[in-house]
Design an enzyme around this catalytic site. Sequence first.
Site, PDB file in Angstrom:
ATOM      1  CB  CYS A  73       7.549  20.806 -11.364  1.00  6.28           C
ATOM      2  SG  CYS A  73       6.094  19.927 -10.775  1.00  6.28           S
ATOM      3  CB  CYS A 133       6.635  18.835  -7.143  1.00  7.24           C
ATOM      4  SG  CYS A 133       7.907  18.100  -8.149  1.00  7.24           S
ATOM      5  CG  HIS A 191      -2.076  -0.980   1.098  1.00  7.83           C
ATOM      6  ND1 HIS A 191      -2.875  -1.351   2.155  1.00  7.83           N
ATOM      7  CD2 HIS A 191      -2.538  -1.690   0.028  1.00  7.83           C
ATOM      8  CE1 HIS A 191      -3.782  -2.239   1.756  1.00  7.83           C
ATOM      9  NE2 HIS A 191      -3.578  -2.480   0.465  1.00  7.83           N
ATOM     10  CB  THR A 226      -4.273  -8.028   8.245  1.00  7.94           C
ATOM     11  OG1 THR A 226      -5.177  -7.415   7.315  1.00  7.94           O
ATOM     12  CG2 THR A 226      -4.123  -9.501   7.910  1.00  7.94           C
ATOM     13  CB  CYS A 245       5.449  15.080  -8.876  1.00  8.01           C
ATOM     14  SG  CYS A 245       4.933  16.526  -9.823  1.00  8.01           S
ATOM     15  CD  GLU A 300     -11.027  -8.457  16.940  1.00  5.68           C
ATOM     16  OE1 GLU A 300     -11.321  -8.124  18.093  1.00  5.68           O
ATOM     17  OE2 GLU A 300     -11.371  -7.815  15.920  1.00  5.68           O
TER      18      GLU A 300
END
Length: 244
Positions: free
Chosen positions: A150, A148, A119, A188, A127, A215
């Site tokens: 730019c 950025c 992920h 998870t 950018c 759990e």
Amino acid sequence: MSDDIDRAVERLRRTKSLLVITGAGISAESGIPTFRGNDGLWQNYRAEELATPWAFERDPVTVWKWYDWRRGIIGKAEPNAGHLAIKRFEETFPDFFLITQNVDGLHGRTGIRKIVEIHGNLWRVRCTRDNRTSMLTDVPLKTIPPRCECGEILRPDVVWFGESIPTEALQASYNVMSLCDTLMVVGTSGVVYPVASFPETVKDKGGFVIEVNMEPTPITNVADVSLFGKSGDILPAIAERLPH
Ligand code: OAD
């Protein structure tokens, strides 16, 4: 529980290729909030307002403020005993790989090398003009939204809801799933795809699945052994009993 740990250890002693998958639960003991459950981020925040490309397009300042807040928490956190045990697994098993859904970078801080952050990573930015990535580690950020060189807005280099996993990360994941004989799934909730489907994929090709969680989850139905408790307790207890 102790019988189950024995079964997990016995299997791991015979394992040639180990794949570990982690989620937010592994970092909970480092003080980083998980997403689901009573204290989870999604109890207080709406994912669609903060973790989608549409939310960012509409309101990059709100999205960046939320990331800046999380970066503040994560910047102060340290890898815990669970992260360190997984680093020990990397040293124990010549054929080892880690797929993490976490963007906090804590696994990387243990020095682990065989890892894919499926992920993304919230210390990396991209950018919005040309997709070039770079690291941005200021906490707090000097300007929100950060820009950025730019002049264009930068975004966190993470995968949001509605976006695809980068092809390279997905290919690496399917590759290691086809090679492993044991999969250990840690912390998870097993509801976010594609990772939620990985335990079944490994099971279908004859692999053994060990789950570590506080759990039961949907993965419990697929797992050969489920170990319920904190990953920071269970993983070091397992690592201790493996040859190293
Ligand atoms: P979740 O917050 O959904 O689930 C965390 C899991 O960790 C739960 O099943 C808890 O029971 C378990 N847990 C909590 N503390 C633990 C501990 N100390 N030891 C072991 N287990 C513990 O997090 P993820 O499953 O990682 O995606 O969430 C998957 C994705 O959903 C995230 O990567 C994120 C989120 O929305 C994106 O942002 C795209």
